[in-house]
Design an enzyme around this catalytic site. Structure first.
Site, PDB file in Angstrom:
ATOM      1  N   CYS A   1      19.253 123.826  77.564  1.00 15.61           N
ATOM      2  CA  CYS A   1      19.503 122.523  76.946  1.00 15.61           C
ATOM      3  C   CYS A   1      18.610 121.490  77.611  1.00 15.61           C
ATOM      4  O   CYS A   1      17.965 121.770  78.624  1.00 15.61           O
ATOM      5  CB  CYS A   1      20.967 122.144  77.134  1.00 15.61           C
ATOM      6  SG  CYS A   1      22.100 123.415  76.565  1.00 15.61           S
TER       7      CYS A   1
ATOM      8  N   ARG B   1      13.580 122.083  74.314  1.00 16.82           N
ATOM      9  CA  ARG B   1      14.391 122.925  75.185  1.00 16.82           C
ATOM     10  C   ARG B   1      15.612 123.479  74.466  1.00 16.82           C
ATOM     11  O   ARG B   1      16.208 124.455  74.917  1.00 16.82           O
ATOM     12  CB  ARG B   1      14.863 122.140  76.409  1.00 16.82           C
ATOM     13  CG  ARG B   1      13.739 121.566  77.268  1.00 16.82           C
ATOM     14  CD  ARG B   1      14.321 120.775  78.424  1.00 16.82           C
ATOM     15  NE  ARG B   1      15.137 121.617  79.250  1.00 16.82           N
ATOM     16  CZ  ARG B   1      14.647 122.368  80.254  1.00 16.82           C
ATOM     17  NH1 ARG B   1      13.361 122.349  80.512  1.00 16.82           N
ATOM     18  NH2 ARG B   1      15.435 123.140  80.961  1.00 16.82           N
TER      19      ARG B   1
ATOM     20  N   TRP C   1      21.269 124.011  73.273  1.00 17.36           N
ATOM     21  CA  TRP C   1      20.967 125.352  72.788  1.00 17.36           C
ATOM     22  C   TRP C   1      22.226 126.151  73.110  1.00 17.36           C
ATOM     23  O   TRP C   1      22.495 126.483  74.256  1.00 17.36           O
ATOM     24  CB  TRP C   1      19.765 125.950  73.518  1.00 17.36           C
ATOM     25  CG  TRP C   1      19.206 127.151  72.843  1.00 17.36           C
ATOM     26  CD1 TRP C   1      18.206 127.201  71.917  1.00 17.36           C
ATOM     27  CD2 TRP C   1      19.581 128.522  73.051  1.00 17.36           C
ATOM     28  NE1 TRP C   1      17.966 128.505  71.538  1.00 17.36           N
ATOM     29  CE2 TRP C   1      18.789 129.333  72.218  1.00 17.36           C
ATOM     30  CE3 TRP C   1      20.533 129.149  73.873  1.00 17.36           C
ATOM     31  CZ2 TRP C   1      18.898 130.720  72.168  1.00 17.36           C
ATOM     32  CZ3 TRP C   1      20.655 130.537  73.808  1.00 17.36           C
ATOM     33  CH2 TRP C   1      19.839 131.303  72.967  1.00 17.36           C
TER      34      TRP C   1
ATOM     35  N   ASN D   1      23.646 121.693  81.463  1.00 14.61           N
ATOM     36  CA  ASN D   1      22.713 122.748  81.050  1.00 14.61           C
ATOM     37  C   ASN D   1      22.961 123.939  81.970  1.00 14.61           C
ATOM     38  O   ASN D   1      22.860 123.807  83.194  1.00 14.61           O
ATOM     39  CB  ASN D   1      21.256 122.276  81.187  1.00 14.61           C
ATOM     40  CG  ASN D   1      20.291 123.432  80.943  1.00 14.61           C
ATOM     41  OD1 ASN D   1      20.624 124.396  80.257  1.00 14.61           O
ATOM     42  ND2 ASN D   1      19.118 123.366  81.548  1.00 14.61           N
ATOM     43  N   GLY D   2      23.306 125.073  81.402  1.00 18.75           N
ATOM     44  CA  GLY D   2      23.583 126.249  82.230  1.00 18.75           C
ATOM     45  C   GLY D   2      24.820 126.959  81.730  1.00 18.75           C
ATOM     46  O   GLY D   2      25.213 126.796  80.574  1.00 18.75           O
TER      47      GLY D   2
ATOM     48  N   GLU E   1       1.082 140.489  71.903  1.00 18.14           N
ATOM     49  CA  GLU E   1       1.191 139.028  71.892  1.00 18.14           C
ATOM     50  C   GLU E   1       1.033 138.475  70.468  1.00 18.14           C
ATOM     51  O   GLU E   1       1.771 137.583  70.049  1.00 18.14           O
ATOM     52  CB  GLU E   1       0.160 138.411  72.841  1.00 18.14           C
ATOM     53  CG  GLU E   1       0.153 136.894  72.929  1.00 18.14           C
ATOM     54  CD  GLU E   1       1.475 136.276  73.359  1.00 18.14           C
ATOM     55  OE1 GLU E   1       1.620 135.055  73.204  1.00 18.14           O
ATOM     56  OE2 GLU E   1       2.390 137.022  73.778  1.00 18.14           O
TER      57      GLU E   1
ATOM     58  N   LYS F   1       3.865 136.224  68.539  1.00 14.35           N
ATOM     59  CA  LYS F   1       3.587 134.876  68.014  1.00 14.35           C
ATOM     60  C   LYS F   1       4.000 134.780  66.543  1.00 14.35           C
ATOM     61  O   LYS F   1       4.643 133.845  66.111  1.00 14.35           O
ATOM     62  CB  LYS F   1       2.092 134.521  68.172  1.00 14.35           C
ATOM     63  CG  LYS F   1       1.680 134.269  69.628  1.00 14.35           C
ATOM     64  CD  LYS F   1       2.029 132.914  70.135  1.00 14.35           C
ATOM     65  CE  LYS F   1       3.246 132.822  71.010  1.00 14.35           C
ATOM     66  NZ  LYS F   1       3.334 133.561  72.205  1.00 14.35           N
TER      67      LYS F   1
ATOM     68  N   GLU G   1       7.920 134.871  66.198  1.00 10.81           N
ATOM     69  CA  GLU G   1       8.752 133.781  66.710  1.00 10.81           C
ATOM     70  C   GLU G   1       8.595 132.470  65.949  1.00 10.81           C
ATOM     71  O   GLU G   1       9.500 131.636  65.982  1.00 10.81           O
ATOM     72  CB  GLU G   1       8.513 133.576  68.204  1.00 10.81           C
ATOM     73  CG  GLU G   1       7.164 133.087  68.612  1.00 10.81           C
ATOM     74  CD  GLU G   1       7.102 132.892  70.134  1.00 10.81           C
ATOM     75  OE1 GLU G   1       8.053 132.365  70.706  1.00 10.81           O
ATOM     76  OE2 GLU G   1       6.083 133.299  70.731  1.00 10.81           O
TER      77      GLU G   1
ATOM     78  N   HIS H   1       2.263 158.617  65.886  1.00 11.72           N
ATOM     79  CA  HIS H   1       3.495 159.239  66.399  1.00 11.72           C
ATOM     80  C   HIS H   1       4.740 158.666  65.729  1.00 11.72           C
ATOM     81  O   HIS H   1       5.839 158.756  66.263  1.00 11.72           O
ATOM     82  CB  HIS H   1       3.544 159.066  67.927  1.00 11.72           C
ATOM     83  CG  HIS H   1       2.304 159.583  68.577  1.00 11.72           C
ATOM     84  ND1 HIS H   1       2.063 160.922  68.778  1.00 11.72           N
ATOM     85  CD2 HIS H   1       1.194 158.937  69.004  1.00 11.72           C
ATOM     86  CE1 HIS H   1       0.873 161.087  69.332  1.00 11.72           C
ATOM     87  NE2 HIS H   1       0.320 159.897  69.482  1.00 11.72           N
TER      88      HIS H   1
ATOM     89  N   LYS I   1      12.281 126.550  74.709  1.00 12.57           N
ATOM     90  CA  LYS I   1      11.062 126.715  75.496  1.00 12.57           C
ATOM     91  C   LYS I   1      11.274 127.518  76.772  1.00 12.57           C
ATOM     92  O   LYS I   1      10.448 128.357  77.156  1.00 12.57           O
ATOM     93  CB  LYS I   1      10.480 125.345  75.846  1.00 12.57           C
ATOM     94  CG  LYS I   1       9.177 125.395  76.603  1.00 12.57           C
ATOM     95  CD  LYS I   1       8.088 126.052  75.790  1.00 12.57           C
ATOM     96  CE  LYS I   1       6.771 126.243  76.500  1.00 12.57           C
ATOM     97  NZ  LYS I   1       5.859 127.120  75.824  1.00 12.57           N
TER      98      LYS I   1
END
Ligand code: AGP
Length: 617
Positions: free
Chosen positions: A2, A27, A77, A106-107, A487, A491, A494, A510, A612
């Site tokens: 958050c 965030r 969040w 936050n936590g 990567e 990208k 997300e 395979h 983030k």
């Protein structure tokens, strides 16, 4: 994950809090709220973005006095309790015989259920499903006219991670904040303090700030502050100059932070390299780790830990470390490493890679390796972050603040720093000064090469538009470019919400090759290197099953153009030594993901369900 911001001073708090929330919205952004004291406590909170809260306040301020000079604000969040008005922060203490306390957090309070039962037995009733409301009630229960003491007492009862800010109607001149695990810093202004989860909400007001250590409580009034441990032992924080200015965190002419950060990668890498390479002497200068040069030279094993994009950069680092420094190197998901019973022998070095320096799993993995005797190093972007402070030494990326949730320039900074680290060690083990001088010249030239690659943006948009309806994409690479395929897939996933899978190109046969149907986009990282021929045959395997090829290739490679059909796309990047190619080949994939998200009308900078930095496990 958050965002917290709080203000005490002489100016109206509301506009400062709202501006701060907008800066911190990357965030977490599923709900927002704030509280201001003006004789009494005024609280406004809602599910949705900060702009929804602004609209609500537009109405509320017509009839209510939110113009106090003390306030706290939060963008969320969700971890405990779904995004909703009643679960949004701030939370207050008990309605009946409460003290007008408001708290943001936050936590995660891990033992909140036990505390909740204890409080319910004392007549407390709760309005939300959150762990945070329990902490607000606990502070209220322990309140005896001194907010600082009540907060210290409450925090001695909780387990978990927290960054909190607390105000109380009965003390309109006091703001109390505290931290353990989750980041929190205090901006020191003239007759005012602005507290925030990171410096992006502080730099507009002051460049002087201090970071709270774990188990630290700060009591702030309009003209002074006091910092103590949760056991009320006074401590003196170190006030320092913040490392970036407002301009660096402004969008400027760009539509999105992600595009800005992709386009500023050349300049970001020039800053990353500044003062760190001496091409004439064939030396890499890394002041932050120089004191451990001997340990690095004698190292018998390197373990990189990280998550997401940082973990992909570590995979490139593994190739570079084994190529240039000849040290056995492993890469671990930090979230797995921390719970696996890792064997750490003499001469092991653990290197945590993290943009934010606040990723809980990466921090815990580093602590695990450190307590088992490994030398703990960090490759981090955010100065003064938890990972940076937990390490024995480290190297900052110096690529400037990264705001876009989808990490781009930090990936390049992380790869560049691991290349510098591998060269630093390699020069002290096997590499000649000449070899290193040439390599450093190649590294120095990379920002100019990227200047060319980012100019492909329009061409990449057109190519991406052709496949925008396809819901499944493959990303394929080999050797140093295999992590680039991972990567590229991350990208795209997300920010455009297209399902994509990255893998070593040889792995396709395979199983995954069964996925290929007519027109399925298959992105190949196919630059000229030791594995080129192998990649070409993988392209033909996909082609023969109807897949559509999008290739990143080396300038001048006519063969691959001929191999691809007219309606297929090839993006050319400058020809550089194999170990360094990931720093160029990833850029077209970043742009592809960006354009795919824009073309699909997605919120590029605040993708759904993400934040983030992931400060809880
Ligand atoms: C990458 O775009 C994501 N934001 C995410 O995977 C990120 O890389 C991961 O959470 C690690 O973050 P860190 O580098 O701040 O530790």
């Amino acid at each position: 994950m958050c965002g917290i911001v709080a203000y005490i001073g002489t100016k109206p708090a509301l506009p400062i809090l709202l501006e701060g929330l907008k800066r911190l919205e990357y965030r977490g952004y599923d709900s927002a709220g704030l509280a201001v004291i003006n004789e009494k406590l005024h609280v406004a909170k809602t599910v949705g973005r900060v702009r929804v809260l602004e609209d609500m306040l537009e109405q509320r301020t017509r009839t209510e006095h939110f113009d106090g000079t003390l306030g706290i604000a939060h963008t969320r969040w969700a971890t405990h309790g779904e995004p909703s008005d009643r679960n949004a922060h701030p939370h207050s203490d008990n309605k009946t015989n409460g003290h007008g306390i408001a708290l943001i957090h936050n936590g995660i309070i891990e033992n909140y259920a036990v505390l909740k039962t204890w409080l319910q037995d004392r007549g407390h009733t709760f309005n939300s499903d959150t762990d945070t409301e329990v902490l607000a009630h606990l502070v209220g229960e322990l309140y005896d006219g001194d907010l600082e003491t009540a907060v210290q007492s409450a925090l001695r009862e909780v387990t978990g991670a927290y960054a909190i800010a607390v105000i109380c109607e009965q003390e309109p001149g006091v703001l109390v904040v505290a931290r353990k695990g989750s980041p929190l810093m205090v901006g020191v202004g003239k007759d005012e303090y602005i507290v925030a989860s990171d410096s992006s909400a502080i730099v507009a007001h002051t460049t002087q700030a201090f970071t709270l250590d774990d188990y630290t409580v700060a009591k702030l009034t309009r003209d002074s502050f006091r910092t103590t441990t949760v056991d009320n032992v006074p401590i003196t924080p170190q006030i320092r100059e913040l490392e970036f200015d407002l301009e660096q965190i402004s969008l400027g002419a760009y539509e999105h932070y992600m595009l800005k950060e992709i386009m500023e990668q050349p300049q970001a890498l020039r800053l990353c390299l500044k003062g760190r390479i001496d091409t004439r002497a064939g030396q890499v200068v890394l002041g932050g780790i120089a004191q451990f040069a001997r340990d690095l030279v004698k190292a018998r094993r390197i373990i990189f830990v990280g998550q997401g994009t940082a973990m992909h950069a570590a995979l490139v680092g593994e190739y570079l470390m084994e190529d240039l420094a000849k040290i056995p190197t492993e890469v671990e998901f930090a979230s797995e490493f921390r719970y696996r019973n890792p064997i750490i022998e003499e001469g092991t070095i653990i290197i945590a890679i993290s943009q934010s320096g606040e990723t809980a799993d990466t921090l815990a993995a580093l602590q695990e390796g450190k307590q088992r005797g490994a030398l703990a190093l960090g490759v981090v972007n955010v100065v003064g972050s938890s990972v940076a402070r937990e390490t024995d030494a480290g190297v900052y990326l110096r690529v400037g603040p990264e705001i876009g949730v989808a990490s781009t320039k930090a990936f390049l900074g992380q790869v560049m720093v691991t290349a510098l680290l591998a060269t630093f060690i390699g020069r002290r083990r096997f590499l000649s000064a000449d070899y290193v001088s040439n390599l450093l010249r190649e590294l120095e030239a990379i920002p100019d090469h990227i200047d060319k690659v980012v100019k492909l943006s329009d061409q990449i948009r057109e190519a991406t538009a052709k496949y925008i309806e396809r819901e499944n994409w493959l990303f394929l690479g080999r050797g140093h470019n295999y992590p680039v395929a991972l990567e590229g897939a991350l990208k795209l996933k997300e920010i455009s919400y297209i399902h994509a899978e990255g893998m070593p190109a040889a792995e396709m046969k395979h199983g995954p090759i069964a996925l290929i149907d007519d027109g399925m986009p298959a992105v190949f990282v196919a630059t000229k290197n030791s594995q080129y021929e192998k990649v070409i045959s993988n392209i033909e395997e996909v082609r023969s099953r109807g897949g559509h090829i999008i290739a990143v290739a080396t300038e001048g490679d006519k063969h691959i153009r001929k191999l691809c059909q007219a309606d297929e796309d090839v993006f050319y990047v400058p020809d550089i030594p194999e170990p360094l190619q990931p720093m160029l080949t990833v850029v077209p994939l970043q742009l592809m993901a960006y354009h795919a998200a824009v073309l699909r009308g997605k919120d590029v900078d605040k993708p759904r369900n993400l934040a983030k930095s992931v400060t809880v496990e």
